[in-house]
Write an enzyme that holds these catalytic residues in place. Structure first.
Site, short mmCIF file in Angstrom:
data_model
loop_
_atom_site.label_atom_id
_atom_site.label_comp_id
_atom_site.label_asym_id
_atom_site.label_seq_id
_atom_site.Cartn_x
_atom_site.Cartn_y
_atom_site.Cartn_z
N HIS A 49 43.47 8.13 75.75
CA HIS A 49 43.46 6.69 74.93
C HIS A 49 42.22 5.86 75.88
O HIS A 49 42.04 6.40 77.05
CB HIS A 49 44.88 5.88 75.31
C1 T46 Z 1 46.22 5.38 82.12
C2 T46 Z 1 46.81 6.96 82.50
C3 T46 Z 1 46.14 7.23 84.00
C4 T46 Z 1 55.73 2.00 80.61
O1 T46 Z 1 56.63 1.60 80.22
N1 T46 Z 1 55.08 1.33 81.52
C5 T46 Z 1 53.92 1.57 82.16
O2 T46 Z 1 53.44 0.85 83.13
C6 T46 Z 1 53.11 3.01 81.61
C7 T46 Z 1 51.76 3.26 82.36
C8 T46 Z 1 53.82 3.66 80.70
N2 T46 Z 1 55.05 3.25 80.15
C9 T46 Z 1 55.69 4.10 79.28
C10 T46 Z 1 54.84 4.04 78.02
C11 T46 Z 1 55.20 5.43 77.54
O3 T46 Z 1 56.44 5.37 76.94
O4 T46 Z 1 55.70 5.55 79.65
C12 T46 Z 1 55.40 6.38 78.77
C13 T46 Z 1 54.26 7.27 79.15
O5 T46 Z 1 53.08 6.53 79.23
P1 T46 Z 1 51.41 7.11 78.31
O6 T46 Z 1 51.72 8.24 77.63
O7 T46 Z 1 50.72 5.98 78.44
O8 T46 Z 1 51.13 7.86 79.91
P2 T46 Z 1 49.78 8.57 80.32
O9 T46 Z 1 50.24 9.34 81.53
O10 T46 Z 1 49.05 9.18 79.15
O11 T46 Z 1 48.77 7.28 80.63
C14 T46 Z 1 49.13 6.48 81.65
C15 T46 Z 1 48.98 4.93 81.40
O12 T46 Z 1 49.52 4.54 80.32
C16 T46 Z 1 47.36 4.74 81.21
O13 T46 Z 1 47.25 3.25 81.29
O14 T46 Z 1 45.22 5.06 82.00
O15 T46 Z 1 48.28 7.09 82.96
#
Ligand code: T46
Length: 131
Positions: A49
């Site tokens: 993303h």
């Molecule tokens: C990024 C990379 C480096 C939350 O509820 N609060 C939060 O602050 C975050 C970051 C995530 N979440 C929830 C949303 C999803 O249900 O945690 C779950 C996993 O999130 P996501 O799939 O977005 O995780 P990554 O590892 O793909 O990405 C994250 C960050 O979202 C993103 O901003 O730059 O780490």
């Protein structure tokens, strides 16, 4: 510039090392959120993303992983393995991260609270936005 690597000041002595982070001292913005990620299988690909506004400093506090960054024109891979170094990414950069070592812990300082509407999760939408 797609990213910047920031070298943090290490307060080290015979006991070990300490890094302290705040706005203007390792972090270019006022951090409003901290999160950390661990326990990933080596070949998992996270991220996939971009963000519309969010800025982040990403630190591999333990172990190592690779960040693949894409500004719509080119892709670059950054290997993170140093807890005294931060990967600074501004908005409109597509990111994926993978190649996790077993002991990898990724800590992220973010410029804004969590907001799902700030995410661009479709690559074609991202390319349209940055074209
Ligand atoms: C990024 C990379 C480096 C939350 O509820 N609060 C939060 O602050 C975050 C970051 C995530 N979440 C929830 C949303 C999803 O249900 O945690 C779950 C996993 O999130 P996501 O799939 O977005 O995780 P990554 O590892 O793909 O990405 C994250 C960050 O979202 C993103 O901003 O730059 O780490």
């Amino acid at each position: 510039m797609m990213y910047e690597l920031i070298d943090f000041k290490i307060h080290g002595n015979h006991d070990g090392n300490l890094v302290a982070l705040e706005k203007g001292n390792g972090i270019p913005f006022e951090p409003k959120r901290v999160y950390y990620i661990w326990g990933n299988h080596s070949d998992v690909v996270r991220g996939k993303h971009a963000h519309k506004k969010l800025e982040q400093v990403i630190i591999c506090t333990s172990g190592s992983c690779d960040f693949i960054l894409d500004d719509g024109n080119e892709r670059q891979t950054v290997h993170l393995d140093n807890p005294a170094q931060g990967l600074y990414i501004k908005h409109n950069i597509w990111r994926e991260f993978t190649n996790f070592s077993k002991d990898c812990v990724v800590m992220v300082l973010a410029s804004e609270p969590y907001d799902e509407s700030d995410y661009i999760r479709n690559y074609d939408d991202f390319i349209k936005l940055v074209a």
